[in-house]
Design a protein around this motif. Structure first.
Motif, PDB file in Angstrom:
ATOM      1  N   THR A 110       6.843 -10.962   5.750  1.00 53.71           N
ATOM      2  CA  THR A 110       5.448 -11.007   5.311  1.00 53.71           C
ATOM      3  C   THR A 110       5.237 -10.146   4.071  1.00 53.71           C
TER       4      THR A 110
ATOM      5  N   ARG B 167       4.128 -11.518   0.297  1.00 55.02           N
ATOM      6  CA  ARG B 167       2.936 -11.008  -0.381  1.00 55.02           C
ATOM      7  C   ARG B 167       3.281 -10.454  -1.763  1.00 55.02           C
TER       8      ARG B 167
ATOM      9  N   ARG C 278      -2.665  -3.668  -0.645  1.00 47.97           N
ATOM     10  CA  ARG C 278      -3.021  -4.459   0.540  1.00 47.97           C
ATOM     11  C   ARG C 278      -1.774  -4.928   1.282  1.00 47.97           C
ATOM     12  N   ALA C 279      -0.770  -5.362   0.527  1.00 49.39           N
ATOM     13  CA  ALA C 279       0.457  -5.851   1.162  1.00 49.39           C
ATOM     14  C   ALA C 279       1.142  -4.739   1.945  1.00 49.39           C
TER      15      ALA C 279
ATOM     16  N   ASP D 282      -0.939  -3.861   5.091  1.00 49.92           N
ATOM     17  CA  ASP D 282      -0.784  -4.908   6.109  1.00 49.92           C
ATOM     18  C   ASP D 282       0.580  -4.831   6.786  1.00 49.92           C
ATOM     19  N   ALA D 283       1.569  -4.273   6.080  1.00 49.27           N
ATOM     20  CA  ALA D 283       2.917  -4.141   6.651  1.00 49.27           C
ATOM     21  C   ALA D 283       3.088  -2.860   7.455  1.00 49.27           C
ATOM     22  N   ASP D 284       2.015  -2.116   7.688  1.00 54.23           N
ATOM     23  CA  ASP D 284       2.039  -0.898   8.508  1.00 54.23           C
ATOM     24  C   ASP D 284       2.684   0.291   7.824  1.00 54.23           C
TER      25      ASP D 284
ATOM     26  N   ARG E   4       6.036  -6.276  11.662  1.00 52.50           N
ATOM     27  CA  ARG E   4       5.837  -5.970  10.252  1.00 52.50           C
ATOM     28  C   ARG E   4       6.779  -4.878   9.781  1.00 52.50           C
TER      29      ARG E   4
END
Length: 533
Positions: free
Chosen positions: A4, A8, A36-37, A40-42, A265
């Protein structure tokens, strides 16, 4: 795991390629998408903030504004900063000057310490070391038994004087003291001249004082040269908190990421090296003992940015393929011999030894765009191909052209496949055989003894090279005329056609045929009078 995040970031960079010059607004938009990427990937918030700040600062500098391709320069900046977040340069294990080297494994329960102990032992054994495992995890049920099984699979001895948490034994007894077991294991390894000792310790479902104290006691008893913190790459943001707790309570010299083959993630695992300041040394990428690799920050950054990991692929190929077989294959193709199904079978066996085809395909640059196709790839296809080839006779493998309809049906029955599968394999093999011939003819295949390539300062090649392809006459589109051309070509190849000088097609330069003797002619009755005979 980082699919993911990779998608991104790749889509973010695609928007920059169409622009010849980047404005401040373009850079701000790109940095915002990167932020943001990563979130979102923690990835930890502090790490993301520092990462994007450095990327923005460098992207607004002369480094990008003066570049011929600003988009590629931004990608290079992100790659450099990502390598820094992952720990910078790869650090190998530190071995003791006086063996044995003691490696202590620590981490939470379920992180995969026991399995990783066997993988690390197998890895070190392949490098020529003589490791020994010590079962100091007496808390988790069957942990000792599991380590013994893993050690047997890895071909490494295991020191397990106590069965651990099983019925009939009390953990408070002297025989169940993990500190004493670890101390005895190191002494035994020294007496038996093992140069590496890997101590597997107990874990908990969460960080507590008893767990930290026991790990600290084992550390003080064995004085390890390396303390490796094993962390589950799928546990999310708690990874950073747990790593910091172990760093403060026990202290560790390196990190090992486990379960990198999961679909989580996993960005929090990328934050460990940046938060703790400890390098990531190894990564576990599967359930098999061979699914274990040295962690290279630059290669992992390249994978995340969908630029592939060709170096790791080459290293795996060097381990799986025999150099003598490769040289023999190169010499065979350069000498003009055909690439046979027997050679194809040898190559297939080498690919199987390299591991999962999905992993190998994922290491190629730009394969992120074909992720769905790779995920849907059936690993059993390799087994079917090998079964088909093994169902052939040696003569059929050397000369696939003799495989007619009845032979194809027999091969299909013997391999448990269909005739269609056999036909498809033969068609693909014919294409591969043609490609091999073209590569050999064009000098693309390495030949033993040929020296360096032309223009590289080497000597002139002495090896045999395939003759250049001759340009034949174009075939006619008329079926009758084309058949006549093929007959004439066959006659010339057999040496039956007369070879005259240039212009012989018009009767020039050829000897006129001798006139026949009239007496030798057999004429009908009465016709000889008309001829004056």
């Amino acid at each position: 795991m980082f699919a993911t995040l990779s998608d991104r970031l790749t889509s973010t960079f695609k928007n920059l390629r169409s622009k010849g010059r980047l404005s401040e607004a373009d850079i701000d938009a790109t940095v915002r998408e990167i932020r943001r990427a990563l979130l979102d990937a923690d990835v930890a918030v502090g790490v993301v903030r520092a990462f994007t700040g450095r990327v923005r600062e460098r992207a607004l500098s002369v480094e990008v504004s003066g570049a011929l391709n600003p988009a590629q320069q931004v990608v290079k900046i992100v790659n450099d900063e990502l390598v820094g977040v992952l720990g910078g340069e790869q650090r190998p294990l530190r071995f003791a000057k006086n063996p044995p080297t003691v490696i202590l494994l620590a981490g939470l329960q379920g992180a995969g310490k026991t399995t990783l102990a066997g993988k690390l032992a197998h890895h070190l054994r392949g490098q020529g070391h003589t490791p020994m495992l010590v079962a100091a995890d007496l808390q988790r049920p069957n942990a000792v038994t599991q380590l013994q099984v893993v050690g047997e699979r890895a071909g490494v001895p295991v020191h397990a004087p106590h069965p651990g948490a099983q019925e009939g034994y009390e953990l408070s007894s002297p025989a169940g003291d993990p500190v004493a077991v670890a101390r005895e294991g190191v002494a035994l390894a020294r007496s038996r001249q093992h140069d590496v000792v890997i101590v597997d310790t107990a874990g908990r479902l969460g960080v507590d004082a008893d767990m930290m104290q026991q790990a600290a006691d084992i550390r003080d008893a064995v004085q390890p040269d390396e303390i490796l913190f094993v962390i589950d790459a799928m546990i999310g943001q708690d990874a950073v908190t747990t790593a910091q707790s172990f760093a403060d309570g026990v202290g560790f010299t390196g990190v090992v990421l486990s379960k990198l083959d999961g679909d989580a993630r996993g960005g929090a695992a990328l934050s460990v090296a940046s938060v703790t300041g400890r390098p990531i040394l190894f990564a576990s990428t599967g359930e098999k003992l061979t699914d274990f690799e040295v962690f290279h920050p630059d290669r992992m950054a390249s994978r995340i940015l969908d630029m592939g990991d060709v170096l790791s692929l080459i290293e795996q190929a060097e381990k799986a393929f025999d150099a003598e077989q490769a040289d023999a294959m190169a010499g065979k193709l350069a000498s003009g011999e055909d690439f046979t199904l027997e050679d194809f079978l040898v190559q297939m066996q080498g690919l199987r030894q390299m591991g999962s085809m999905k992993k190998m395909l994922g290491m190629l640059p730009g394969m992120g765009q074909m992720r769905d196709a790779i995920e849907n790839f059936d690993e059993r296809e390799v087994d079917r191909i090998e079964a088909i080839v093994r169902s052939m006779t040696p003569a059929e493998r050397r000369a696939p052209k003799i495989i007619n309809g009845s032979r194809r049906a027999r091969i299909a029955r013997g391999s448990g496949t269909t005739t269609t599968d056999v036909n498809q394999l033969l068609e693909r093999f014919a294409g591969a055989q043609k490609m091999m011939k073209q590569m050999a003819r064009g000098g693309g295949m390495p030949v033993p003894g040929m020296g360096n390539l032309p223009g590289m300062g080497g000597k002139k090649a002495r090896g045999r090279t395939a003759p250049p392809a001759k340009k034949g006459k174009a075939k006619s589109g008329n079926p009758a005329k084309r058949a006549q051309q093929e007959r004439e070509a066959a006659a010339r190849a057999a040496g039956l056609a007369p070879k005259g000088p240039a212009g012989s097609a018009f009767g020039l330069g050829q000897q006129a045929p001798a006139e026949p003797d009239p007496a030798s002619l057999q004429l009908p009755p009465g016709l000889d009078k008309l001829l004056g005979r």
